[in-house]
Scaffold this motif. Structure first.
Motif, short mmCIF file in Angstrom:
data_model
loop_
_atom_site.label_atom_id
_atom_site.label_comp_id
_atom_site.label_asym_id
_atom_site.label_seq_id
_atom_site.Cartn_x
_atom_site.Cartn_y
_atom_site.Cartn_z
N GLU A 29 0.82 -1.21 0.00
CA GLU A 29 0.00 0.00 0.00
C GLU A 29 0.85 1.26 0.00
OE1 GLU A 29 -2.72 -0.33 3.26
OE2 GLU A 29 -3.70 -2.13 2.44
N ILE A 30 2.15 1.13 0.25
CA ILE A 30 3.06 2.28 0.13
C ILE A 30 3.16 2.70 -1.34
CG2 ILE A 30 5.49 2.97 0.40
CD1 ILE A 30 5.57 1.13 2.86
N VAL A 31 2.78 1.81 -2.24
CA VAL A 31 2.82 2.10 -3.67
C VAL A 31 1.57 2.86 -4.09
CG1 VAL A 31 2.79 1.02 -5.97
CG2 VAL A 31 4.25 0.09 -4.17
N ASN A 32 1.76 3.89 -4.90
CA ASN A 32 0.64 4.59 -5.54
C ASN A 32 0.33 3.85 -6.83
OD1 ASN A 32 -1.02 6.26 -7.10
ND2 ASN A 32 -0.07 8.15 -6.33
N GLU A 33 -0.65 2.97 -6.77
CA GLU A 33 -0.93 2.07 -7.89
C GLU A 33 -1.28 2.84 -9.17
OE1 GLU A 33 -3.93 -1.63 -9.05
OE2 GLU A 33 -4.02 -0.69 -7.07
N ALA A 34 -1.97 3.97 -9.01
CA ALA A 34 -2.42 4.71 -10.19
C ALA A 34 -1.26 5.28 -11.00
CB ALA A 34 -3.36 5.83 -9.76
N ASN A 35 -0.15 5.59 -10.31
CA ASN A 35 0.98 6.24 -10.98
C ASN A 35 2.23 5.36 -11.06
OD1 ASN A 35 -0.54 8.58 -11.25
ND2 ASN A 35 0.18 9.42 -9.31
N TYR A 36 2.13 4.13 -10.58
CA TYR A 36 3.32 3.30 -10.40
C TYR A 36 3.89 2.83 -11.73
CZ TYR A 36 6.30 -0.14 -8.00
OH TYR A 36 7.35 -0.86 -7.51
N ILE A 37 5.22 2.97 -11.86
CA ILE A 37 5.94 2.51 -13.05
C ILE A 37 6.94 1.45 -12.59
CG2 ILE A 37 7.41 3.16 -14.99
CD1 ILE A 37 6.32 6.05 -14.61
N GLN A 38 6.78 0.25 -13.07
CA GLN A 38 7.61 -0.88 -12.65
C GLN A 38 8.64 -1.19 -13.73
OE1 GLN A 38 9.46 -3.19 -10.94
NE2 GLN A 38 7.58 -3.57 -9.75
N HIS A 39 9.94 -1.16 -13.32
CA HIS A 39 11.01 -1.42 -14.27
C HIS A 39 11.66 -2.80 -14.11
CE1 HIS A 39 11.10 2.58 -16.10
NE2 HIS A 39 10.86 3.04 -14.89
N ASN A 40 11.18 -3.60 -13.17
CA ASN A 40 11.59 -5.00 -13.16
C ASN A 40 10.78 -5.69 -14.24
OD1 ASN A 40 11.62 -7.84 -12.67
ND2 ASN A 40 12.33 -7.48 -10.59
N PRO A 41 11.42 -6.15 -15.32
CA PRO A 41 10.65 -6.67 -16.46
C PRO A 41 9.81 -7.90 -16.13
CG PRO A 41 12.92 -6.20 -17.11
CD PRO A 41 12.86 -6.14 -15.61
N GLU A 48 -1.00 -4.30 -7.04
CA GLU A 48 -1.55 -5.65 -7.09
C GLU A 48 -0.47 -6.63 -7.50
OE1 GLU A 48 -6.27 -4.84 -8.03
OE2 GLU A 48 -4.97 -5.69 -9.58
N GLY A 49 0.36 -6.21 -8.44
CA GLY A 49 1.48 -7.07 -8.84
C GLY A 49 2.43 -7.30 -7.69
N ASN A 252 5.75 -6.22 -18.09
CA ASN A 252 5.31 -4.84 -18.24
C ASN A 252 6.09 -4.27 -19.41
OD1 ASN A 252 7.77 -3.28 -17.24
ND2 ASN A 252 7.34 -4.57 -15.44
N GLU A 253 5.72 -3.08 -19.84
CA GLU A 253 6.32 -2.50 -21.06
C GLU A 253 7.21 -1.31 -20.76
OE1 GLU A 253 6.05 -3.92 -24.06
OE2 GLU A 253 5.00 -5.50 -22.97
N ASN A 254 7.74 -1.22 -19.53
CA ASN A 254 8.49 -0.02 -19.12
C ASN A 254 10.00 -0.11 -19.36
OD1 ASN A 254 6.07 1.17 -18.15
ND2 ASN A 254 6.24 -0.11 -16.34
N GLY A 255 10.51 -1.30 -19.60
CA GLY A 255 11.93 -1.45 -19.81
C GLY A 255 12.69 -1.48 -18.49
N LYS A 256 13.90 -2.00 -18.55
CA LYS A 256 14.72 -2.17 -17.34
C LYS A 256 15.13 -0.83 -16.74
CE LYS A 256 17.44 -4.65 -14.58
NZ LYS A 256 16.92 -5.61 -13.57
N PHE A 257 15.24 0.21 -17.55
CA PHE A 257 15.72 1.50 -17.05
C PHE A 257 14.68 2.60 -17.14
CE2 PHE A 257 19.44 -0.97 -18.24
CZ PHE A 257 20.23 -0.84 -17.12
#
Length: 257
Positions: A29-41, A48-49, A252-257
């Protein structure tokens, strides 16, 4: 105002990552799900992830040990030991907005060593000093990374690195000479270690983390290098190197960096 909104980023990153150990979905819940960008591919987007990941990992009775934790503006970054049935060394980086994590990067490698000088991947100095030199130390390491690691101006190594460099890379001995040999090593005319781009440099006081992309042994890899700086010289080095998963395996589609 909730406690999470006034907690330091150093505290928030530790609370969040302890969820791996406890399986407590509240940590996510420390994560802001609406704005979260995950770079672990290989991790799904959003809290939720993370909640699903924490629940899965907790079943293996993991242990999360924080060795070094830093803050830099909107970022917190940590140097950790993970025990997921086997030991791993990790760098974790989070960007925060309004007390919530909104972006995440990491780099994880199996624990190896000790190295030829008897050093482990996580031991060594931990005390954060020279806070007034944070910006200067960041600039020094960025310049070193751009000129020596990416630009391959290896002759400049001793300009930036102390001759008696304390080395925690599991394959290397102490000293600038061993570091130089490592950077110059080649196979079939191709450098074994190739840094192609520096993506981000974070710092607090005498510690600077450099997040870079390149190739190790021909494999597309991410390099996270932590340096300790004293009197404008790099005196200690830790790192993790991780192969970047092929695009077909990304969740996810954010890439490693």
């Amino acid at each position: 105002m909730g406690l999470d909104l006034v907690a330091s980023k150093r505290d928030l990153i530790q609370k969040l990552l302890k969820g791996i150990e406890t399986g407590d979905s509240a940590a996510a819940e420390i994560v802001n799900e609406a704005n979260y960008i995950q770079h672990n591919p290989q991790t799904h987007e959003g809290s939720e992830g993370l909640a699903a990941l924490f629940a899965r990992l907790s079943k293996t009775n993991p242990r999360v040990t924080f060795i070094r934790v830093f803050e830099d503006g909107d970022f917190a970054f940590a140097h950790n030991e993970y025990d997921f049935s086997s030991l791993r060394v990790a760098f974790e980086v989070f960007r925060f907005e309004d007390g919530k994590a909104v972006e995440h990067w990491d780099n994880i490698q199996p624990m190896m060593g000790p190295n030829p000088s008897g050093r482990g991947m996580l031991d060594g100095a931990t005390e954060i000093t020279d806070l007034d030199k944070t910006h200067a130390n960041r600039d020094l390491v960025r310049e070193f990374a751009e000129r020596v690691l990416v630009g391959r101006q290896i002759g400049l190594l001793v300009t930036y690195v102390d001759v008696g460099l304390v080395q925690h890379n599991p394959d290397l001995a102490d000293g600038v000479a061993a570091y130089r040999s490592y950077l110059e090593a080649s196979e079939n005319g191709v450098f074994r270690i190739q840094y192609h781009q520096v993506h981000r440099v974070l710092a607090e006081g005498n510690f600077v983390l450099c997040m870079s992309e390149g190739y190790k042994g021909g494999i597309h890899s991410s390099f996270y290098d932590l340096f300790r700086v004293v009197d404008n010289k790099i005196v200690e080095h830790w790192d993790t190197i991780e192969a970047i998963a092929p695009r077909s395996e990304w969740k996810n589609e954010n890439g490693k960096f």
